[in-house]
Scaffold this active site. Structure first.
Site, PDB file in Angstrom:
ATOM      1  N   ARG A 258      15.163  -4.450  16.398  1.00 24.92           N
ATOM      2  CA  ARG A 258      15.680  -3.163  15.921  1.00 24.92           C
ATOM      3  C   ARG A 258      14.572  -2.117  15.814  1.00 24.92           C
ATOM      4  NH1 ARG A 258      19.962  -1.646  12.482  1.00 24.92           N
ATOM      5  NH2 ARG A 258      20.517  -3.807  12.034  1.00 24.92           N
TER       6      ARG A 258
ATOM      7  N   ASP B  52      15.160  -4.764   6.897  1.00 22.85           N
ATOM      8  CA  ASP B  52      15.330  -3.427   6.338  1.00 22.85           C
ATOM      9  C   ASP B  52      14.473  -3.231   5.091  1.00 22.85           C
ATOM     10  OD1 ASP B  52      16.827  -5.309   4.993  1.00 22.85           O
ATOM     11  OD2 ASP B  52      18.651  -4.118   4.895  1.00 22.85           O
TER      12      ASP B  52
END
Length: 292
Positions: free
Chosen positions: A110, A213
């Site tokens: 990501r 994250d």
């Protein structure tokens, strides 16, 4: 990144993108505002990066949502399933769609600074997000005023309790991190994450398939010494079909696992860089942005 001022990017400006949103109230001032991105920088666009794994129907839905979105430069789809190639039939957008095929399935894919990303502004999206054009453009406007922070939603709350990291939903109108399923960030942070993030943190993410994250929030807060900016959604729900959560967050051990990540990352950094904030970016209804 922070020793010299960030300059406007030199990305190819995709002329197929509509650079205006019709005024909701039709006033001259609102119309002028909607035709320019504003502020003291040259006009710029953003890149959407979507990490996807075996959610073709959801991916089609999100691509349709992105069609004709203002200020969009291109869409990059990180195809996280090396065992299966994507189908040939995908929605046609007003901007290019480019597929990236990593060698292995990894959450770290990501945050790789792919050469295909030509803009400074990146919005990281999960393949099951729901949003309106107005919300995406509003988040982009907010990010342009806070280029050294994460801007998005939803928010989460972390703190240290009795010397241990705690992670959970905000219960006191404060937050300290933004989930990267909808988060604007500067491309420089992708370089920092991929090449300068502590190897033990990257190894932990790979092993446990979680907390990438949180790691990005740690990195940005450590470099900027500022909290993220939470954007309030007004025109779309996060889960319009009312479906039960089927991802990692639906696991009964989800919050304890992520609390362990906060604890581990704090030990590796030597402190917890995440800063609490009560600030919320709330779009005004009708004044400057249509649909809000």
């Amino acid at each position: 990144m922070f020793d010299t001022p960030m300059l406007p990017n030199g990305a190819h400006y995709f002329n197929g993108t509509k650079e205006t949103m019709e005024s909701a109230i039709g006033t001259k001032a609102a119309s002028s505002f909607s035709k320019a991105i504003g502020l003291t920088r040259d006009a710029e666009q953003f890149t959407v990066v979507i990490l996807t794994y075996n959610r073709d129907d959801s991916l089609v839905t999100i691509l349709k949502l992105l069609n004709n979105c203002p200020y969009l430069n291109k869409v990059i789809i990180v195809w996280n399933n090396p065992d299966r190639k994507p189908e040939d039939a995908w929605p046609t957008l007003h901007v290019p769609i480019e597929f990236i095929f990593p060698e292995k399935n990894s959450l770290l894919n990501r945050f790789i600074p792919y050469d295909e990303i030509e803009t400074e502004a990146i919005v990281s999206l999960d393949d099951d997000q729901n949003f309106s054009h107005s919300e995406l453009v509003f988040a982009f406007r907010v990010w342009r005023e806070h280029r050294d922070r994460l801007v998005g939603f939803p928010e989460r709350y972390t703190h240290m309790q009795y010397g241990k990291g705690k992670y959970g939903l905000s219960a006191v109108c404060e937050y300290s991190l933004i989930l990267t399923g909808f988060a604007f960030m500067h491309k420089e942070f992708l370089y920092e994450f991929t090449y300068n993030q502590h190897p033990s943190i990257l190894e932990h993410i790979e092993k446990n398939r979680n907390c990438e994250d949180i790691a990005m929030n740690f990195l940005v807060a450590h470099l900027s010494r500022k909290p993220p900016v939470r954007m309030i959604k007004k025109t779309s729900s996060e889960n319009p079909q009312g479906k039960q959560t089927s991802g990692l967050s639906g696991n009964s051990t989800h919050y304890s696992v992520r609390s362990d990540c906060v604890q581990l990352f704090s030990e590796i950094y030597g402190y917890n860089p995440l800063l609490q904030s009560q600030h919320q970016a709330v779009p005004t209804r009708g004044g400057c942005m249509s649909g809000l």
